[in-house]
Design a protein around this motif. Sequence first.
Motif, PDB file in Angstrom:
ATOM      1  N   TYR A  35       0.873  -1.176   0.000  1.00 13.22           N
ATOM      2  CA  TYR A  35       0.000   0.000   0.000  1.00 13.22           C
ATOM      3  C   TYR A  35       0.907   1.223   0.000  1.00 13.22           C
ATOM      4  O   TYR A  35       1.838   1.295   0.792  1.00 13.22           O
ATOM      5  N   VAL A  36       0.637   2.168  -0.915  1.00 15.57           N
ATOM      6  CA  VAL A  36       1.504   3.337  -1.071  1.00 15.57           C
ATOM      7  C   VAL A  36       0.746   4.615  -0.726  1.00 15.57           C
ATOM      8  O   VAL A  36      -0.314   4.884  -1.295  1.00 15.57           O
ATOM      9  N   TYR A  37       1.308   5.356   0.212  1.00 12.53           N
ATOM     10  CA  TYR A  37       0.786   6.684   0.539  1.00 12.53           C
ATOM     11  C   TYR A  37       1.661   7.694  -0.180  1.00 12.53           C
ATOM     12  O   TYR A  37       2.886   7.675  -0.032  1.00 12.53           O
ATOM     13  N   ILE A  38       1.040   8.563  -0.960  1.00 16.50           N
ATOM     14  CA  ILE A  38       1.778   9.572  -1.717  1.00 16.50           C
ATOM     15  C   ILE A  38       1.441  10.938  -1.147  1.00 16.50           C
ATOM     16  O   ILE A  38       0.287  11.372  -1.201  1.00 16.50           O
ATOM     17  N   GLY A  39       2.458  11.599  -0.584  1.00 16.77           N
ATOM     18  CA  GLY A  39       2.277  12.963  -0.102  1.00 16.77           C
ATOM     19  C   GLY A  39       2.534  13.918  -1.252  1.00 16.77           C
ATOM     20  O   GLY A  39       3.612  13.915  -1.830  1.00 16.77           O
ATOM     21  N   LEU A  40       1.516  14.709  -1.608  1.00 17.82           N
ATOM     22  CA  LEU A  40       1.642  15.661  -2.712  1.00 17.82           C
ATOM     23  C   LEU A  40       1.604  17.071  -2.141  1.00 17.82           C
ATOM     24  O   LEU A  40       0.655  17.441  -1.451  1.00 17.82           O
ATOM     25  N   THR A  41       2.656  17.846  -2.397  1.00 17.78           N
ATOM     26  CA  THR A  41       2.768  19.171  -1.779  1.00 17.78           C
ATOM     27  C   THR A  41       1.654  20.109  -2.225  1.00 17.78           C
ATOM     28  O   THR A  41       1.274  20.134  -3.397  1.00 17.78           O
ATOM     29  N   SER A  42       1.173  20.871  -1.272  1.00 12.17           N
ATOM     30  CA  SER A  42       0.119  21.852  -1.537  1.00 12.17           C
ATOM     31  C   SER A  42       0.699  23.030  -2.309  1.00 12.17           C
ATOM     32  O   SER A  42       1.916  23.220  -2.356  1.00 12.17           O
ATOM     33  N   ASP A  43      -0.182  23.834  -2.886  1.00 12.50           N
ATOM     34  CA  ASP A  43       0.273  25.041  -3.593  1.00 12.50           C
ATOM     35  C   ASP A  43       0.989  25.989  -2.639  1.00 12.50           C
ATOM     36  O   ASP A  43       1.961  26.640  -3.014  1.00 12.50           O
ATOM     37  N   GLU A  44       0.527  26.064  -1.392  1.00  3.16           N
ATOM     38  CA  GLU A  44       1.122  26.964  -0.406  1.00  3.16           C
ATOM     39  C   GLU A  44       2.580  26.584  -0.107  1.00  3.16           C
ATOM     40  O   GLU A  44       3.408  27.444   0.147  1.00  3.16           O
ATOM     41  N   MET A  45       2.859  25.293  -0.158  1.00  2.00           N
ATOM     42  CA  MET A  45       4.174  24.797   0.244  1.00  2.00           C
ATOM     43  C   MET A  45       5.267  25.053  -0.798  1.00  2.00           C
ATOM     44  O   MET A  45       6.442  25.000  -0.484  1.00  2.00           O
ATOM     45  N   ILE A  46       4.889  25.352  -2.028  1.00  2.90           N
ATOM     46  CA  ILE A  46       5.873  25.410  -3.114  1.00  2.90           C
ATOM     47  C   ILE A  46       6.274  26.819  -3.516  1.00  2.90           C
ATOM     48  O   ILE A  46       7.025  27.000  -4.452  1.00  2.90           O
ATOM     49  N   LYS A  47       5.802  27.791  -2.803  1.00  2.59           N
ATOM     50  CA  LYS A  47       6.040  29.195  -3.180  1.00  2.59           C
ATOM     51  C   LYS A  47       7.520  29.585  -3.277  1.00  2.59           C
ATOM     52  O   LYS A  47       7.870  30.473  -4.039  1.00  2.59           O
ATOM     53  N   ASP A  48       8.402  28.904  -2.532  1.00  2.00           N
ATOM     54  CA  ASP A  48       9.821  29.261  -2.531  1.00  2.00           C
ATOM     55  C   ASP A  48      10.686  28.399  -3.451  1.00  2.00           C
ATOM     56  O   ASP A  48      11.900  28.541  -3.475  1.00  2.00           O
ATOM     57  N   LYS A  49      10.081  27.503  -4.208  1.00  3.26           N
ATOM     58  CA  LYS A  49      10.850  26.653  -5.120  1.00  3.26           C
ATOM     59  C   LYS A  49      11.324  27.464  -6.329  1.00  3.26           C
ATOM     60  O   LYS A  49      10.718  28.473  -6.672  1.00  3.26           O
ATOM     61  N   PRO A  50      12.404  26.997  -6.989  1.00  4.88           N
ATOM     62  CA  PRO A  50      12.847  27.695  -8.203  1.00  4.88           C
ATOM     63  C   PRO A  50      11.738  27.720  -9.262  1.00  4.88           C
ATOM     64  O   PRO A  50      11.078  26.706  -9.474  1.00  4.88           O
ATOM     65  N   TYR A  51      11.533  28.867  -9.894  1.00  6.48           N
ATOM     66  CA  TYR A  51      10.497  29.049 -10.918  1.00  6.48           C
ATOM     67  C   TYR A  51       9.111  28.674 -10.377  1.00  6.48           C
ATOM     68  O   TYR A  51       8.287  28.092 -11.079  1.00  6.48           O
ATOM     69  N   ALA A  52       8.871  29.011  -9.106  1.00  2.00           N
ATOM     70  CA  ALA A  52       7.619  28.646  -8.438  1.00  2.00           C
ATOM     71  C   ALA A  52       6.399  29.101  -9.227  1.00  2.00           C
ATOM     72  O   ALA A  52       5.379  28.409  -9.253  1.00  2.00           O
ATOM     73  N   GLU A  53       6.523  30.249  -9.880  1.00  2.00           N
ATOM     74  CA  GLU A  53       5.360  30.777 -10.619  1.00  2.00           C
ATOM     75  C   GLU A  53       4.977  29.881 -11.801  1.00  2.00           C
ATOM     76  O   GLU A  53       3.869  29.966 -12.319  1.00  2.00           O
ATOM     77  N   LYS A  54       5.895  28.997 -12.206  1.00  2.00           N
ATOM     78  CA  LYS A  54       5.607  28.093 -13.324  1.00  2.00           C
ATOM     79  C   LYS A  54       5.180  26.707 -12.867  1.00  2.00           C
ATOM     80  O   LYS A  54       4.876  25.849 -13.690  1.00  2.00           O
ATOM     81  N   ILE A  55       5.163  26.465 -11.559  1.00  2.00           N
ATOM     82  CA  ILE A  55       4.744  25.148 -11.067  1.00  2.00           C
ATOM     83  C   ILE A  55       3.254  24.993 -11.307  1.00  2.00           C
ATOM     84  O   ILE A  55       2.467  25.901 -11.032  1.00  2.00           O
ATOM     85  N   LEU A  56       2.886  23.859 -11.828  1.00  2.00           N
ATOM     86  CA  LEU A  56       1.472  23.596 -12.090  1.00  2.00           C
ATOM     87  C   LEU A  56       0.692  23.591 -10.781  1.00  2.00           C
ATOM     88  O   LEU A  56       1.219  23.192  -9.746  1.00  2.00           O
ATOM     89  N   PRO A  57      -0.574  24.011 -10.825  1.00  2.00           N
ATOM     90  CA  PRO A  57      -1.377  24.009  -9.593  1.00  2.00           C
ATOM     91  C   PRO A  57      -1.608  22.584  -9.074  1.00  2.00           C
ATOM     92  O   PRO A  57      -1.526  21.617  -9.831  1.00  2.00           O
ATOM     93  N   TYR A  58      -1.912  22.501  -7.791  1.00  2.00           N
ATOM     94  CA  TYR A  58      -2.104  21.206  -7.132  1.00  2.00           C
ATOM     95  C   TYR A  58      -3.030  20.294  -7.930  1.00  2.00           C
ATOM     96  O   TYR A  58      -2.696  19.135  -8.180  1.00  2.00           O
ATOM     97  N   TRP A  59      -4.180  20.805  -8.325  1.00  2.00           N
ATOM     98  CA  TRP A  59      -5.173  19.952  -8.999  1.00  2.00           C
ATOM     99  C   TRP A  59      -4.617  19.353 -10.284  1.00  2.00           C
ATOM    100  O   TRP A  59      -4.893  18.210 -10.619  1.00  2.00           O
ATOM    101  N   ARG A  60      -3.773  20.101 -10.987  1.00  2.00           N
ATOM    102  CA  ARG A  60      -3.196  19.614 -12.246  1.00  2.00           C
ATOM    103  C   ARG A  60      -2.114  18.569 -11.963  1.00  2.00           C
ATOM    104  O   ARG A  60      -2.000  17.558 -12.655  1.00  2.00           O
ATOM    105  N   ARG A  61      -1.300  18.816 -10.932  1.00  4.13           N
ATOM    106  CA  ARG A  61      -0.265  17.838 -10.559  1.00  4.13           C
ATOM    107  C   ARG A  61      -0.912  16.542 -10.087  1.00  4.13           C
ATOM    108  O   ARG A  61      -0.452  15.445 -10.413  1.00  4.13           O
TER     109      ARG A  61
END
Length: 167
Positions: A35-61
């Motif tokens: 059984y695999v639990y996949i933690g998918l980061t929220s939109d709020e959590m990714i604001k400081d990543k490189p090119y954050a403005e280009k990261i796809l929104p949570y629903w799309r990921r």
Amino acid sequence: MGRKPYRKVVVGGTFDRLHLGHKALLRKAFDVGRYVYIGLTSDEMIKDKPYAEKILPYWRRLECLLKFIEINGYSNYRVIKINTAIGFADSMKDLEAIVVSEETYKGAVLVNRAREEKGLPPLKVVTIKVIKSKVGPKISSSLIRAGLIDPFGNPLTRKKNETGKRL
């Protein structure tokens, strides 16, 4: 494959522009866990990543992740939105292993430290090698967002305008 070594495993990430590295990580998780639990980061959590403005929104990921899971015929999983690097991994007693890449190994150390602080047993750490890119040491979502490589690690050539100059 025969019996899987772990009942419940966890894997986490942003999974932006699902690339070969992400797919290898997810495949490993499904290979070793029943059984695999996949933690998918929220939109709020990714604001400081490189090119954050280009990261796809949570629903799309999430949509891309679910499509990959479906195409590969995987079952017995749950995707959970996470707001911190530890996510839910320090509160689920019956997790047995965490799947990481060489690059994200430090995340597994943090998870196990958090579990220890709560009196939970540490997770076994299953590590995969980083997938190499043709233009750098690894395939990464940052390089894809920057327009330097495609999701397979191939270099992207910049388009040229009518005069032959690169755009």
